[in-house]
Design a protein around this motif. Sequence first.
Motif, PDB file in Angstrom:
ATOM      1  N   GLY A  68       1.910 -68.750  76.963  1.00  0.00           N
ATOM      2  CA  GLY A  68       0.520 -68.417  76.693  1.00  0.00           C
ATOM      3  C   GLY A  68       0.248 -66.946  76.574  1.00  0.00           C
ATOM      4  N   GLY A  69       1.238 -66.107  76.508  1.00  0.00           N
ATOM      5  CA  GLY A  69       0.971 -64.681  76.467  1.00  0.00           C
ATOM      6  C   GLY A  69       1.828 -63.945  75.479  1.00  0.00           C
ATOM      7  N   GLY A  70       2.495 -64.620  74.578  1.00  0.00           N
ATOM      8  CA  GLY A  70       3.216 -63.893  73.555  1.00  0.00           C
ATOM      9  C   GLY A  70       4.694 -64.131  73.593  1.00  0.00           C
ATOM     10  N   ASP A  86     -15.116 -63.622  85.717  1.00  0.00           N
ATOM     11  CA  ASP A  86     -14.761 -63.892  87.106  1.00  0.00           C
ATOM     12  C   ASP A  86     -14.080 -65.262  87.209  1.00  0.00           C
ATOM     13  OD1 ASP A  86     -15.279 -62.996  90.041  1.00  0.00           O
ATOM     14  OD2 ASP A  86     -15.910 -65.083  90.013  1.00  0.00           O
ATOM     15  N   GLY A  87     -12.944 -65.309  87.900  1.00  0.00           N
ATOM     16  CA  GLY A  87     -12.212 -66.556  88.064  1.00  0.00           C
ATOM     17  C   GLY A  87     -11.170 -66.803  86.996  1.00  0.00           C
ATOM     18  N   MET A  88     -11.160 -66.003  85.935  1.00  0.00           N
ATOM     19  CA  MET A  88     -10.157 -66.173  84.883  1.00  0.00           C
ATOM     20  C   MET A  88      -8.788 -65.723  85.393  1.00  0.00           C
ATOM     21  SD  MET A  88     -10.319 -64.747  80.949  1.00  0.00           S
ATOM     22  CE  MET A  88     -11.679 -65.827  80.550  1.00  0.00           C
ATOM     23  N   GLN A  89      -7.743 -66.362  84.911  1.00  0.00           N
ATOM     24  CA  GLN A  89      -6.392 -66.055  85.377  1.00  0.00           C
ATOM     25  C   GLN A  89      -5.549 -65.513  84.225  1.00  0.00           C
ATOM     26  OE1 GLN A  89      -4.116 -68.584  88.373  1.00  0.00           O
ATOM     27  NE2 GLN A  89      -3.013 -69.095  86.531  1.00  0.00           N
ATOM     28  N   LEU A  90      -4.933 -64.358  84.466  1.00  0.00           N
ATOM     29  CA  LEU A  90      -3.998 -63.768  83.521  1.00  0.00           C
ATOM     30  C   LEU A  90      -2.578 -63.945  84.055  1.00  0.00           C
ATOM     31  CD1 LEU A  90      -5.842 -60.392  82.803  1.00  0.00           C
ATOM     32  CD2 LEU A  90      -6.102 -62.569  81.618  1.00  0.00           C
ATOM     33  N   LYS A  91      -1.590 -63.773  83.182  1.00  0.00           N
ATOM     34  CA  LYS A  91      -0.211 -63.938  83.616  1.00  0.00           C
ATOM     35  C   LYS A  91       0.646 -62.791  83.119  1.00  0.00           C
ATOM     36  CE  LYS A  91       2.706 -66.601  81.574  1.00  0.00           C
ATOM     37  NZ  LYS A  91       3.416 -67.727  80.977  1.00  0.00           N
ATOM     38  N   VAL A  92       1.446 -62.244  84.032  1.00  0.00           N
ATOM     39  CA  VAL A  92       2.428 -61.238  83.666  1.00  0.00           C
ATOM     40  C   VAL A  92       3.795 -61.899  83.807  1.00  0.00           C
ATOM     41  CG1 VAL A  92       3.303 -58.915  84.084  1.00  0.00           C
ATOM     42  CG2 VAL A  92       0.909 -59.446  84.568  1.00  0.00           C
ATOM     43  N   GLY A 129      19.313 -67.550  87.529  1.00  0.00           N
ATOM     44  CA  GLY A 129      17.995 -68.135  87.293  1.00  0.00           C
ATOM     45  C   GLY A 129      17.042 -67.193  86.581  1.00  0.00           C
ATOM     46  N   ILE A 130      15.854 -67.724  86.279  1.00  0.00           N
ATOM     47  CA  ILE A 130      14.817 -66.990  85.541  1.00  0.00           C
ATOM     48  C   ILE A 130      13.730 -66.560  86.520  1.00  0.00           C
ATOM     49  CG2 ILE A 130      13.238 -67.126  83.585  1.00  0.00           C
ATOM     50  CD1 ILE A 130      14.811 -69.804  82.929  1.00  0.00           C
ATOM     51  N   PRO A 131      13.272 -65.307  86.457  1.00  0.00           N
ATOM     52  CA  PRO A 131      12.193 -64.882  87.361  1.00  0.00           C
ATOM     53  C   PRO A 131      10.912 -65.676  87.127  1.00  0.00           C
ATOM     54  CG  PRO A 131      13.231 -62.989  86.281  1.00  0.00           C
ATOM     55  CD  PRO A 131      13.734 -64.215  85.588  1.00  0.00           C
ATOM     56  N   GLY A 132      10.156 -65.890  88.187  1.00  0.00           N
ATOM     57  CA  GLY A 132       8.849 -66.510  88.058  1.00  0.00           C
ATOM     58  C   GLY A 132       7.842 -65.534  87.470  1.00  0.00           C
ATOM     59  N   ASP A 133       6.583 -65.920  87.440  1.00  0.00           N
ATOM     60  CA  ASP A 133       5.537 -65.100  86.830  1.00  0.00           C
ATOM     61  C   ASP A 133       4.554 -64.595  87.888  1.00  0.00           C
ATOM     62  OD1 ASP A 133       6.582 -65.708  84.268  1.00  0.00           O
ATOM     63  OD2 ASP A 133       5.490 -67.608  84.278  1.00  0.00           O
ATOM     64  N   LEU A 134       3.855 -63.548  87.544  1.00  0.00           N
ATOM     65  CA  LEU A 134       2.785 -63.015  88.384  1.00  0.00           C
ATOM     66  C   LEU A 134       1.465 -63.498  87.807  1.00  0.00           C
ATOM     67  CD1 LEU A 134       1.798 -61.140  90.675  1.00  0.00           C
ATOM     68  CD2 LEU A 134       1.797 -59.272  88.995  1.00  0.00           C
ATOM     69  N   LEU A 135       0.744 -64.304  88.573  1.00  0.00           N
ATOM     70  CA  LEU A 135      -0.541 -64.847  88.139  1.00  0.00           C
ATOM     71  C   LEU A 135      -1.660 -64.007  88.743  1.00  0.00           C
ATOM     72  CD1 LEU A 135       0.270 -68.642  88.630  1.00  0.00           C
ATOM     73  CD2 LEU A 135       0.631 -67.223  86.604  1.00  0.00           C
ATOM     74  N   VAL A 136      -2.515 -63.481  87.888  1.00  0.00           N
ATOM     75  CA  VAL A 136      -3.538 -62.522  88.304  1.00  0.00           C
ATOM     76  C   VAL A 136      -4.914 -63.158  88.179  1.00  0.00           C
ATOM     77  CG1 VAL A 136      -4.484 -60.217  87.929  1.00  0.00           C
ATOM     78  CG2 VAL A 136      -2.066 -60.666  87.444  1.00  0.00           C
ATOM     79  N   MET A 137      -5.578 -63.356  89.300  1.00  0.00           N
ATOM     80  CA  MET A 137      -6.933 -63.915  89.308  1.00  0.00           C
ATOM     81  C   MET A 137      -7.950 -62.781  89.231  1.00  0.00           C
ATOM     82  SD  MET A 137      -8.689 -66.758  89.471  1.00  0.00           S
ATOM     83  CE  MET A 137      -7.683 -67.998  90.284  1.00  0.00           C
ATOM     84  N   TYR A 150      -8.493 -72.104  76.190  1.00  0.00           N
ATOM     85  CA  TYR A 150      -8.066 -71.950  74.787  1.00  0.00           C
ATOM     86  C   TYR A 150      -9.122 -72.519  73.839  1.00  0.00           C
ATOM     87  CZ  TYR A 150      -5.392 -72.394  70.491  1.00  0.00           C
ATOM     88  OH  TYR A 150      -4.977 -72.304  69.186  1.00  0.00           O
ATOM     89  N   ASP A 151      -9.691 -73.678  74.200  1.00  0.00           N
ATOM     90  CA  ASP A 151     -10.722 -74.286  73.361  1.00  0.00           C
ATOM     91  C   ASP A 151     -11.935 -73.379  73.218  1.00  0.00           C
ATOM     92  OD1 ASP A 151      -9.135 -76.484  72.982  1.00  0.00           O
ATOM     93  OD2 ASP A 151     -10.172 -77.754  74.443  1.00  0.00           O
ATOM     94  N   GLN A 152     -12.212 -72.587  74.276  1.00  0.00           N
ATOM     95  CA  GLN A 152     -13.392 -71.717  74.260  1.00  0.00           C
ATOM     96  C   GLN A 152     -13.105 -70.360  73.622  1.00  0.00           C
ATOM     97  OE1 GLN A 152     -15.197 -71.122  78.089  1.00  0.00           O
ATOM     98  NE2 GLN A 152     -16.937 -69.990  77.261  1.00  0.00           N
ATOM     99  N   TYR A 153     -11.943 -69.764  73.990  1.00  0.00           N
ATOM    100  CA  TYR A 153     -11.681 -68.388  73.575  1.00  0.00           C
ATOM    101  C   TYR A 153     -10.531 -68.229  72.573  1.00  0.00           C
ATOM    102  CZ  TYR A 153     -14.564 -67.299  77.662  1.00  0.00           C
ATOM    103  OH  TYR A 153     -15.570 -67.228  78.576  1.00  0.00           O
ATOM    104  N   GLY A 154      -9.766 -69.315  72.331  1.00  0.00           N
ATOM    105  CA  GLY A 154      -8.619 -69.194  71.437  1.00  0.00           C
ATOM    106  C   GLY A 154      -7.491 -68.405  72.072  1.00  0.00           C
ATOM    107  N   HIS A 155      -6.655 -67.782  71.262  1.00  0.00           N
ATOM    108  CA  HIS A 155      -5.495 -67.037  71.775  1.00  0.00           C
ATOM    109  C   HIS A 155      -5.907 -65.834  72.617  1.00  0.00           C
ATOM    110  CE1 HIS A 155      -2.482 -69.355  69.639  1.00  0.00           C
ATOM    111  NE2 HIS A 155      -3.179 -69.247  68.528  1.00  0.00           N
ATOM    112  N   SER A 156      -7.122 -65.342  72.439  1.00  0.00           N
ATOM    113  CA  SER A 156      -7.577 -64.176  73.206  1.00  0.00           C
ATOM    114  C   SER A 156      -7.628 -64.443  74.703  1.00  0.00           C
ATOM    115  CB  SER A 156      -8.964 -63.739  72.729  1.00  0.00           C
ATOM    116  OG  SER A 156      -8.946 -63.412  71.371  1.00  0.00           O
ATOM    117  N   ALA A 157      -7.732 -65.712  75.094  1.00  0.00           N
ATOM    118  CA  ALA A 157      -7.820 -66.051  76.515  1.00  0.00           C
ATOM    119  C   ALA A 157      -6.555 -65.684  77.265  1.00  0.00           C
ATOM    120  CB  ALA A 157      -8.098 -67.551  76.680  1.00  0.00           C
ATOM    121  N   PHE A 158      -5.447 -65.450  76.546  1.00  0.00           N
ATOM    122  CA  PHE A 158      -4.171 -65.186  77.208  1.00  0.00           C
ATOM    123  C   PHE A 158      -3.590 -63.827  76.842  1.00  0.00           C
ATOM    124  CE2 PHE A 158      -4.618 -69.711  76.226  1.00  0.00           C
ATOM    125  CZ  PHE A 158      -4.687 -70.219  77.513  1.00  0.00           C
TER     126      PHE A 158
END
Length: 371
Positions: A81-83, A223-229, A240-248, A65-73
């Motif tokens: 972190g994704g909206g 490379d190595g950045m992680q996104l989340k769905v 319960g609440i579903p977990g998230d899909l973490l995409v490397m 976040y410090d490097q890319y701001g909100h665009s990182a997510f």
Amino acid sequence: MKQDYYEILGLSKGASAAEIKKAYRKKAIQYHPDKNPGDKEAEEKFKLAAEAYEVLSDPNKKARYDQYGHSAFEGGQGGFGGGGMNMDDIFSQFGDIFGSAFGGGFSGFGGGGGQRRMKGSNLRIRVKLTLEEVANGVEKKVKVRRKVKAEGVDYTTCPTCHGTGQVTKIVNSILGRMQTSAPCNHCGGTGQIIGNRPAGADAQGMKVSEETVSIKVPAGVADGMQLKVGGKGNDAPGNGIPGDLLVMIEEVEHETLKREGENLHYDLYISMPDAVLGGSKEIDTVSGKVRIKIEAGIQSGKILRLRGKGISSLNGYGAGDLLVHVNVWTPRTLSKEQKDFFERMRDDDHFSPKPEKSDKSFFEKVKDMFS
């Protein structure tokens, strides 16, 4: 435009982990739904504070976040972190932050004493991207095997913990009466037990299902950045609440282009006649092949800069450049006729090196390349 996370918590960018936690707790208590019943504005501020804390309390996410701001997510869909965040996410993740401010800690939405809602486990996958996909952004569809609630399963509130997932015991000790809490053994801490379990379901009423998930990858990821769905991990039992899909992200190396941040590098080899007479050459870019002009008398080591032909900025601030490194190829074998020609030219004044002041040294070129 999204509000700055540091601004939401009333912090400066250099805030420590302890300061971030303290600031979040203050905001969370101030805007907690129990203190502001029916106040939609307070609820939104409560959610924003939790979203800011979720990112800034994680060293890896904070660095991005410090490097890319909100665009990182921006690749994530919903969730942290994704909206947008929801109350169930907030209470399941950060309920312990509130401490005893609301009746002894978290037990569900709306304050103490309610039913507990668990969050399902996250899933992690790797997605390979070509340099072209990294540069331009892409939507990927992947098949994911995730746990979902079996059709026909039903749950009832645990009679032991009454849905809280915790049992409280009072123990007499030399220090007096002490109260301790532990996960309920009867329901395993879920707060619910299975009333009907369909065939093929596991002990928690879950089964494995394959699902196609769409992942929107923004231009400029690395490379190595992680996104989340959000919500595409494993389901949680009961309500319960579903977990998230973490995409490397895994970046596939390009055959001719080399990446350096947002800039790209290309090694162009030309013959001596091309260097002397000039001409044009076709080169690779992330948007297809382009033809560039080679000036007559070009020197080996010359760097041609194609502006905006690099990688798009993750922040949306344009794109990097494509740096074309010119290398004049010297032949290793010559015919007698060719050798005779160069012998005649050896002492010719036109072939004698005459570097001009405008011709930069190798070290100056390297300095310019990284500036």
